[in-house]
Design a protein around this motif. Structure first.
Motif, PDB file in Angstrom:
ATOM      1  N   ARG A  19      21.279 -22.093  35.571  1.00  0.00           N
ATOM      2  CA  ARG A  19      20.780 -22.178  34.191  1.00  0.00           C
ATOM      3  C   ARG A  19      19.726 -23.271  34.067  1.00  0.00           C
ATOM      4  N   GLU A  20      20.021 -24.430  34.633  1.00  0.00           N
ATOM      5  CA  GLU A  20      19.110 -25.559  34.491  1.00  0.00           C
ATOM      6  C   GLU A  20      17.797 -25.326  35.233  1.00  0.00           C
ATOM      7  N   VAL A  21      17.879 -24.750  36.428  1.00  0.00           N
ATOM      8  CA  VAL A  21      16.666 -24.484  37.207  1.00  0.00           C
ATOM      9  C   VAL A  21      15.777 -23.464  36.478  1.00  0.00           C
ATOM     10  N   LEU A  22      16.408 -22.396  35.979  1.00  0.00           N
ATOM     11  CA  LEU A  22      15.642 -21.376  35.259  1.00  0.00           C
ATOM     12  C   LEU A  22      15.019 -21.950  33.992  1.00  0.00           C
ATOM     13  N   LYS A  23      15.793 -22.732  33.258  1.00  0.00           N
ATOM     14  CA  LYS A  23      15.264 -23.310  32.021  1.00  0.00           C
ATOM     15  C   LYS A  23      14.089 -24.224  32.318  1.00  0.00           C
ATOM     16  N   LEU A  24      14.212 -25.061  33.355  1.00  0.00           N
ATOM     17  CA  LEU A  24      13.135 -25.970  33.716  1.00  0.00           C
ATOM     18  C   LEU A  24      11.882 -25.203  34.111  1.00  0.00           C
ATOM     19  N   SER A  25      12.060 -24.169  34.939  1.00  0.00           N
ATOM     20  CA  SER A  25      10.919 -23.377  35.396  1.00  0.00           C
ATOM     21  C   SER A  25      10.239 -22.660  34.237  1.00  0.00           C
ATOM     22  N   LEU A  26      11.040 -22.069  33.354  1.00  0.00           N
ATOM     23  CA  LEU A  26      10.478 -21.325  32.226  1.00  0.00           C
ATOM     24  C   LEU A  26       9.833 -22.253  31.206  1.00  0.00           C
ATOM     25  N   PRO A  77      17.184  -2.683  20.642  1.00  0.00           N
ATOM     26  CA  PRO A  77      16.593  -1.832  21.693  1.00  0.00           C
ATOM     27  C   PRO A  77      15.212  -2.294  22.175  1.00  0.00           C
ATOM     28  N   ASP A  78      14.504  -3.078  21.366  1.00  0.00           N
ATOM     29  CA  ASP A  78      13.180  -3.545  21.792  1.00  0.00           C
ATOM     30  C   ASP A  78      13.260  -4.746  22.742  1.00  0.00           C
ATOM     31  N   THR A  79      14.401  -5.432  22.773  1.00  0.00           N
ATOM     32  CA  THR A  79      14.551  -6.600  23.638  1.00  0.00           C
ATOM     33  C   THR A  79      14.648  -6.163  25.092  1.00  0.00           C
ATOM     34  N   GLU A  80      13.913  -6.855  25.951  1.00  0.00           N
ATOM     35  CA  GLU A  80      13.943  -6.546  27.377  1.00  0.00           C
ATOM     36  C   GLU A  80      14.996  -7.400  28.076  1.00  0.00           C
ATOM     37  N   VAL A  81      15.731  -6.800  29.016  1.00  0.00           N
ATOM     38  CA  VAL A  81      16.793  -7.492  29.735  1.00  0.00           C
ATOM     39  C   VAL A  81      16.505  -7.460  31.234  1.00  0.00           C
ATOM     40  N   ILE A  82      16.506  -8.638  31.832  1.00  0.00           N
ATOM     41  CA  ILE A  82      16.384  -8.776  33.286  1.00  0.00           C
ATOM     42  C   ILE A  82      17.741  -9.205  33.815  1.00  0.00           C
ATOM     43  N   VAL A  83      18.299  -8.476  34.774  1.00  0.00           N
ATOM     44  CA  VAL A  83      19.605  -8.841  35.325  1.00  0.00           C
ATOM     45  C   VAL A  83      19.418  -9.548  36.660  1.00  0.00           C
ATOM     46  N   VAL A  84      20.295 -10.510  36.902  1.00  0.00           N
ATOM     47  CA  VAL A  84      20.276 -11.288  38.140  1.00  0.00           C
ATOM     48  C   VAL A  84      21.480 -10.880  38.978  1.00  0.00           C
ATOM     49  N   THR A  85      21.248 -10.464  40.196  1.00  0.00           N
ATOM     50  CA  THR A  85      22.323  -9.997  41.063  1.00  0.00           C
ATOM     51  C   THR A  85      22.406 -10.852  42.321  1.00  0.00           C
ATOM     52  N   ALA A  86      23.567 -10.823  42.955  1.00  0.00           N
ATOM     53  CA  ALA A  86      23.710 -11.442  44.269  1.00  0.00           C
ATOM     54  C   ALA A  86      23.166 -10.489  45.317  1.00  0.00           C
ATOM     55  N   PHE A  87      22.832 -11.009  46.475  1.00  0.00           N
ATOM     56  CA  PHE A  87      22.301 -10.172  47.542  1.00  0.00           C
ATOM     57  C   PHE A  87      23.311  -9.075  47.894  1.00  0.00           C
ATOM     58  N   GLY A  88      22.841  -7.841  47.963  1.00  0.00           N
ATOM     59  CA  GLY A  88      23.708  -6.739  48.356  1.00  0.00           C
ATOM     60  C   GLY A  88      24.368  -6.001  47.207  1.00  0.00           C
ATOM     61  N   GLU A  89      24.142  -6.442  45.963  1.00  0.00           N
ATOM     62  CA  GLU A  89      24.770  -5.776  44.812  1.00  0.00           C
ATOM     63  C   GLU A  89      23.856  -4.669  44.272  1.00  0.00           C
ATOM     64  N   MET A  90      23.367  -3.827  45.144  1.00  0.00           N
ATOM     65  CA  MET A  90      22.411  -2.802  44.756  1.00  0.00           C
ATOM     66  C   MET A  90      23.014  -1.797  43.780  1.00  0.00           C
ATOM     67  N   ASP A  91      24.322  -1.530  43.904  1.00  0.00           N
ATOM     68  CA  ASP A  91      24.953  -0.584  42.983  1.00  0.00           C
ATOM     69  C   ASP A  91      24.897  -1.088  41.548  1.00  0.00           C
ATOM     70  N   LEU A  92      25.102  -2.397  41.354  1.00  0.00           N
ATOM     71  CA  LEU A  92      25.024  -2.967  40.011  1.00  0.00           C
ATOM     72  C   LEU A  92      23.581  -3.003  39.514  1.00  0.00           C
ATOM     73  N   PRO A 108      19.002 -16.094  45.998  1.00  0.00           N
ATOM     74  CA  PRO A 108      18.399 -17.166  45.188  1.00  0.00           C
ATOM     75  C   PRO A 108      17.096 -16.703  44.549  1.00  0.00           C
ATOM     76  N   ILE A 109      16.867 -17.136  43.322  1.00  0.00           N
ATOM     77  CA  ILE A 109      15.738 -16.635  42.548  1.00  0.00           C
ATOM     78  C   ILE A 109      14.462 -17.390  42.922  1.00  0.00           C
ATOM     79  N   SER A 110      13.471 -16.671  43.387  1.00  0.00           N
ATOM     80  CA  SER A 110      12.183 -17.291  43.694  1.00  0.00           C
ATOM     81  C   SER A 110      11.293 -17.245  42.459  1.00  0.00           C
ATOM     82  N   ASP A 111      10.365 -18.200  42.372  1.00  0.00           N
ATOM     83  CA  ASP A 111       9.430 -18.221  41.245  1.00  0.00           C
ATOM     84  C   ASP A 111       8.589 -16.952  41.203  1.00  0.00           C
ATOM     85  N   GLN A 112       8.216 -16.446  42.388  1.00  0.00           N
ATOM     86  CA  GLN A 112       7.395 -15.244  42.440  1.00  0.00           C
ATOM     87  C   GLN A 112       8.132 -14.041  41.856  1.00  0.00           C
ATOM     88  N   ALA A 113       9.408 -13.854  42.265  1.00  0.00           N
ATOM     89  CA  ALA A 113      10.197 -12.732  41.751  1.00  0.00           C
ATOM     90  C   ALA A 113      10.423 -12.876  40.245  1.00  0.00           C
TER      91      ALA A 113
END
Length: 234
Positions: A19-26, A77-92, A108-113
């Protein structure tokens, strides 16, 4: 206010470090960011703030990211949602896309992604907004076709531009979107300097702007957002 600051983002993740890393980056990128440690409090934030974008971890105790996604897309319905998954959780991730998530990113979330996902979410949000506005314009103008709508809008623009009175129009964040030639000459600006480059506050001294804003909500002047008659200096 910068263009980025008009984008409100809610980050929901049960891991404080993320949470803190994402907030700082954003925040560094100029976005307006709020965070929540679980799905339930995240949804309360969504109800209170109405963000354009939600970033949610898919696996959380209690209310899961999939449940957050379902609620947000059903309620806003107009709000966009980005989900964060662990590696290998392709089904989710696939399940999230089926439920109209705009994207998924893996830890781990990269700035580029993150930036790519945000760009896609913003594009989707803006495109949907323009489509909704176009639909509402067709209804408001009682226009059956794009041609009729264009003719109606062109006529209105000519009325505004041809007025001897100075006319200035702003969007929801006070950025100027309409300024006719009379107003430009009155204030001593070129139109291209004003439209999309200046905000309402640029036309007032601080004390006069305060008086104007108070008048906008005063019953004496006509009621909220309805100035019947108000004299001021720009």
């Amino acid at each position: 206010m910068t263009e980025q600051a008009t984008w409100k983002i809610v980050v929901i993740d049960d891991e404080e470090d993320i949470r803190e890393v994402l907030k700082l980056s954003l925040n560094d990128s100029g976005y307006t960011v709020s965070t929540a440690a679980d799905g339930a409090s995240g949804l309360r934030l969504c109800d209170a703030l109405h963000p354009q974008i939600v970033i949610t971890d898919v696996r959380m105790p209690g209310t899961s990211g999939i449940e957050v996604l379902q609620y947000v897309k059903t309620t806003y319905p107009d709000t966009e949602v980005i989900v964060v998954t662990a590696f290998g959780e392709m089904d989710l991730a696939i399940r999230a896309l089926q439920l109209d998530a705009s994207d998924f990113i893996s830890k781990p979330i990269s700035d580029q992604a993150l930036n790519l996902a945000l760009d896609r979410a913003k594009t989707r949000f803006s495109s949907r907004k323009r489509l909704n506005e176009y639909t509402e314009l067709l209804k408001a103008e009682n226009a059956a076709t794009s041609k009729e709508l264009i003719q109606s809008i062109a006529f209105q623009k000519k009325l505004i531009e041809g007025s001897m009175d100075g006319i200035l129009g702003c969007d929801e964040v006070d950025r100027v979107v309409t300024c006719n030639q009379s107003m430009a000459e009155l204030c001593g600006y070129a139109k291209e300097e004003v439209i999309h480059n200046m905000v309402l506050a640029d036309f007032f001294s601080a004390n006069i702007q305060t008086q104007f804003e108070e008048a906008l909500v005063s019953e004496k002047s006509g009621g909220r957002n309805r100035l019947l008659l108000f004299e001021t200096t720009v």
